[in-house]
Each structure stands twice: as structure tokens, then as C-alpha cells.
Design an enzyme around this catalytic site. Structure first.
Site, PDB file in Angstrom:
ATOM      1  N   ASP A 107      -4.856   8.548  -5.799  1.00 16.56           N
ATOM      2  CA  ASP A 107      -4.962   7.475  -4.811  1.00 16.56           C
ATOM      3  C   ASP A 107      -4.934   6.240  -5.752  1.00 16.56           C
ATOM      4  O   ASP A 107      -6.006   5.828  -6.016  1.00 16.56           O
ATOM      5  CB  ASP A 107      -5.854   7.468  -3.843  1.00 16.56           C
ATOM      6  CG  ASP A 107      -5.975   6.217  -2.895  1.00 16.56           C
ATOM      7  OD1 ASP A 107      -4.943   5.694  -2.522  1.00 16.56           O
ATOM      8  OD2 ASP A 107      -6.932   6.146  -2.392  1.00 16.56           O
TER       9      ASP A 107
ATOM     10  N   ASP B 166       0.859  -1.163   0.027  1.00 14.07           N
ATOM     11  CA  ASP B 166      -0.013   0.001  -0.041  1.00 14.07           C
ATOM     12  C   ASP B 166       0.680   1.163   0.055  1.00 14.07           C
ATOM     13  O   ASP B 166       1.668   1.519   0.926  1.00 14.07           O
ATOM     14  CB  ASP B 166      -0.974   0.147   1.107  1.00 14.07           C
ATOM     15  CG  ASP B 166      -1.889   0.966   1.118  1.00 14.07           C
ATOM     16  OD1 ASP B 166      -1.936   1.829   0.263  1.00 14.07           O
ATOM     17  OD2 ASP B 166      -2.613   1.396   2.204  1.00 14.07           O
TER      18      ASP B 166
END
Length: 481
Positions: A309, A92
Site C-alpha cells: 500500500d 489514490d
């Protein structure tokens, strides 16, 4: 593209370079939902959980500025300790530290329904594992060199992360070897390892303690001092840069940490003092016409602004942007009849080419950087004659995030996206993500050609569609025993 069949199965390769020896490394990563049918509701649920965490603060008593993201999309199998044991961790870019559940953990998941065997890390069982104590420089730096209440010289340096949905992870830092495959030449690897500091999770709560899609931990690549990339960059010998390129045509791609020298990428400044990758969005153009929007709709502030993102699947726009955008997009097809799928997605019947029938959407950012989104990107195909709109209304998802613009994989696919944390910029260029990129070793000047085809055909048959993460950096003496 059929959304139900386009979920990536991913292999991530992390490449390390040292000044004296080659120490290139490989981690294997795949999509959490690989091989499993994933509904549209699953995708929205993932995004909603992620955004609750993006919108929340991060409680890190150790200091630092990292914010977590949803434990949802991609996970890697890594080896930790001596002898090494396998751990499956979320990969991530929206979170900061590497942490895994530890042997003394309470409320840690023991089973997962995604086909992986969970393992608890045991510091005492590793010949190379060492605790990080309060008197060590790493711990002091995490507290900005302030006195740490209740933390004496021999106490473990602790961490605690509080997520917006109420989930928490609490534990302490340790140092141990992380195993990877050493790149010994172009397209060649052999086993190797490096010493890093990571979190040893002693207590989990909420989704982290009971999620049916549980993993052993999270591998974060955020900007805080606790992240793996920040540890390596702290000596000044490492380029704090990473890139990703997601191919929604063939399913492959690249995720590279280091100095990508080809293709060339134009950049825009990151908004300073923001916990995420915020940028200044100036205007949106639909089919050559600039949308007439309020002048302050893209201002950055508390729960406002534009965030890049890759961990978000779709793209979310404030209602003041969403409504005129959808009106302009659909105006070229006045005869469309819409129906809802899963009570969340607006879909319609269409048998012609969407690229011929719908307009291109262009986002304009500071420094004259544009992001072009084609109809085949923002429209996804449920079946041969049914298409759905990927743009989402931020206000319909979350009151707290109603003024946020969040650009996810929907608009980032088929582009090489470069995060240059050295110069606090971000940029992108349209690119064939199934092809190769060139990464430069800043010490030797050597340029390495890396691509998804680096995996053998046998591995490709086993893993399916492939993605690679390449980390070009130096392994520093203070990170090696």
C-alpha cells in the site's frame, strides 16, 4: 533523510495513447502537506485513518469491489467540463472511482486549509456534461446486470461509499470531459481532453464533509469496474497495468499506468479475491538470519495477510513479527538508549552511518521475489544525531488490524513497483526513481522514454521536487463524444 523535510511535492503526468491519434495527457499533482511542517503525529494519524478504511467494507449499491483509502497524501489539479473548471482531487491507488463534489451537495466542505480553492461541479453548467441513467450499460454492469430496485430508465445511476471511520459519499454518475495536457511528442505537450464517467457527489458526511484538509474529490485507480483504468480496459485494448517509483533521496519519482518495458521487473502473484493488493509473504530475513516465526503468521484471511500500500507512510507488522524483528535489528547496537517521540516513535542517539551499524531486512515472497529494505529506509532522521524506527506494531495501532502486515512507502521507496492487473501479479526492482522509464504503446509498438525531467526548469522551480504519473492507454470511441 530528514523526515520533516522529505515530504514530496508531486507532479503527476497521465499519458494516453490512441491507435489513430496521439492523445497523451498531463495532470499536475502535489503533496497535501507540501510547504507545511508535518509532525510525526500527523503521519501516524494519516496512517490510522487510512487503515480504518482499509479494514472496513465498502457499500457500493452499484456493484463493484473497490475499497476506499484515506484522503491524505497526494492531490491533482484537473479540469472538468466545457468550459473546464479546476478541481483538486486525491490521487489514490487504493480506491476505485473518480468523484467530485457537486453543486447540490449537502455538507460538502467549502474551504480548505491546504491552500486550494474548492469548486462544486455543476452538470448543467457544462456543455458536455451528461447524466448516466439506470438503463445505460455502465450502470447495469455496476449492478452485475441485475434488476436495480427503484431505479427506472430515466433515473440517475447512483453510488454510495461507506468508510470505516463513518464517513460517506453519496451521489450519482455523470459523463463529462476531463482536461489534461496532450503529449504531442517526446517531452512536448499541448491541451487536450477525454470523456470519462465519474461520480457526482451529492452528500458527504464525517471527515469528507468537514475535514480541514478538504479536497474536491478522489481520483481512484483501483480494480473495480467503476475505476477510470477499468473503464478504459473494458474493451480489451488497454493494458491494465500501473507502476510507481518513489525517490526518498531526491524527492522525485514516477507513477506510470501502462506497460513499463524498462526496467525489467520480477513479480509475485496477487492473492485472488482480495479487495487490496495482497501478496503471499513467506519469510523475513534480518542481516542474513531468518526470523523464527509461527507458520501461520502471514496467512491471508479476514483482517489478515500482507498488503502492499503506497498510500501508507510507514510499515506495520503483527506483534508476533514486530517484536523479534526489532530485537534482531537492535542486537547489533546493545548500547542504544531509546526514548519516545510524540508518544509513538522509538528513537535513539546515533552519530555513525546507520547502513554500517544496522542490518538489512529482506522480505521473501512467493515466486522467490525478495524486497530488500536498507537501514536508511527503515530508520529516519529527526535531526543530525537522532534516528527513529519506522517499523510499527500493528497491534498497537488497531485491534482489528493486529494480524495485518501493511508495507507502505517506508519499504517501497527507491523501487519501481509494478501492478499487473492483467495477469494478477505485482513486482518490484530497485531503481533510481529520478531516472527514466520506458513505456510501450501496445498498438504501434513504439517505446517512449519518460522521466521527471520532462517538466521545464521553470515548472520545476515552481513545483519543487517532481513526480510523474504516466498512463499509457487507448482512448476508445465509446468514451469520446
Amino acid at each position: 533523510m530528514d523526515l520533516r523535510s522529505s515530504i514530496y511535492v508531486i507532479c503527476i503526468v497521465i499519458l494516453f495513447l490512441a491507435t489513430s491519434v496521439s492523445a497523451n495527457g498531463v495532470f499536475r499533482v502535489q503533496h497535501k502537506f507540501a510547504g507545511r511542517k508535518r509532525s510525526l503525529s500527523d503521519i501516524k494519524a494519516h496512517d490510522e485513518r487510512r487503515h480504518r478504511r482499509l479494514l472496513s467494507g465498502l457499500d457500493l449499491p452499484l456493484g463493484g469491489n473497490g475499497h476506499p483509502a484515506d484522503t491524505g497524501l497526494y492531490f491533482a489539479k484537473i479540469g472538468i467540463g466545457t468550459p473546464p473548471k479546476d478541481y483538486y482531487v486525491q490521487v489514490d491507488t487504493g480506491s476505485d472511482i473518480l468523484w467530485v463534489n457537486c453543486i447540490q451537495c449537502t455538507r460538502c466542505p467549502t474551504k480548505s486549509d491546504i491552500g486550494v480553492e474548492l469548486t462544486l461541479y455543476d452538470l448543467k453548467a457544462s456543455q458536455t456534461g451528461r447524466e448516466v441513467t439506470c438503463d445505460q450499460d455502465f450502470c447495469s454492469a455496476m449492478y452485475d446486470f441485475q434488476n436495480i430496485p427503484g431505479c427506472t430508465a430515466n433515473d440517475y445511476c447512483q453510488y454510495r461509499v461507506v468508510y470505516g471511520d463513518g464517513s460517506t459519499t453519496t451521489g450519482y454518475y455523470v459523463r463529462d470531459f476531463v482536461e489534461y495536457a496532450k503529449v504531442s511528442g517526446n517531452l512536448q505537450t499541448k491541451p487536450a481532453n477525454a470523456s470519462v464517467i465519474f461520480g457526482c457527489g451529492a452528500k458527504q458526511s464525517g471527515d469528507l464533509g468537514s475535514s480541514s484538509a478538504a479536497l474536491d474529490g478522489i481520483l481512484g485507480f483501483g480494480q473495480s469496474n467503476a475505476s477510470m483504468i477499468s473503464q478504459l480496459a473494458s474493451t480489451g485494448k488497454v493494458k491494465k497495468m500501473f507502476s510507481h517509483c518513489l525517490d526518498n533521496v531526491n524527492g522525485g519519482g514516477i507513477f506510470a499506468i501502462g506497460h513499463v518495458v524498462q526496467p525489467k521487473v520480477k513479480t509475485t502473484p496477487l492473492v485472488p479475491n482480495q479487495p487490496h493488493y495482497n501478496v503471499n509473504l513467506k519469510a523475513i530475513e534480518v542481516g542474513g538470519a531468518v526470523l523464527q516465526l509461527p507458520t501461520d503468521v502471514f496467512d491471508t484471511g479476514d483482517r489478515k495477510g500482507t498488503i502492499i500500500d503506497s498510500g501508507t507512510t510507514l510499515a506495520y507488522l503483527p506483534e508476533l513479527v514486530y517484536n523479534p524483528l526489532i530485537t534482531q535489528i537492535t542486537s547489533q547496537q546493545p548500547g542504544l538508549t531509546f526514548h519516545m517521540v510524540d508518544d509513538q516513535f522509538s528513537c535513539f542517539h546515533y552519530i555513525e552511518s546507520v547502513d554500517d551499524g544496522f542490518p538489512v531486512v529482506t522480505f521473501h515472497f512467493e515466486n522467490s521475489l525478495s524486497l530488500v529494505v536498507y537501514p536508511h529506509d527503515y530508520l529516519f532522521q529527526l535531526r543530525e544525531d537522532i534516528w527513529c524506527i519506522g517499523w510499527q506494531n500493528s497491534g498497537a495501532q488497531s485491534k482489528d488490524g493486529k494480524d495485518m502486515t501493511l508495507l507502505g512507502d517506508l519499504v517501497l521507496s527507491n523501487k519501481l513497483v509494478l501492478y499487473d492487473l492483467e495477469n494478477q501479479t505485482i513486482g518490484w526492482t530497485e531503481y533510481n526513481c529520478s531516472s527514466n522509464v520506458k513505456i510501450k504503446d501496445e498498438h504501434s509498438g513504439a517505446v517512449y522514454l519518460i522521466g521527471a525531467h520532462d517538466l521545464s526548469s521553470a515548472e520545476s522551480q515552481d513545483i519543487g521536487r517532481v513526480m510523474m504519473l504516466l498512463l499509457l492507454t487507448a482512448i476508445l470511441h465509446n468514451l469520446i463524444y
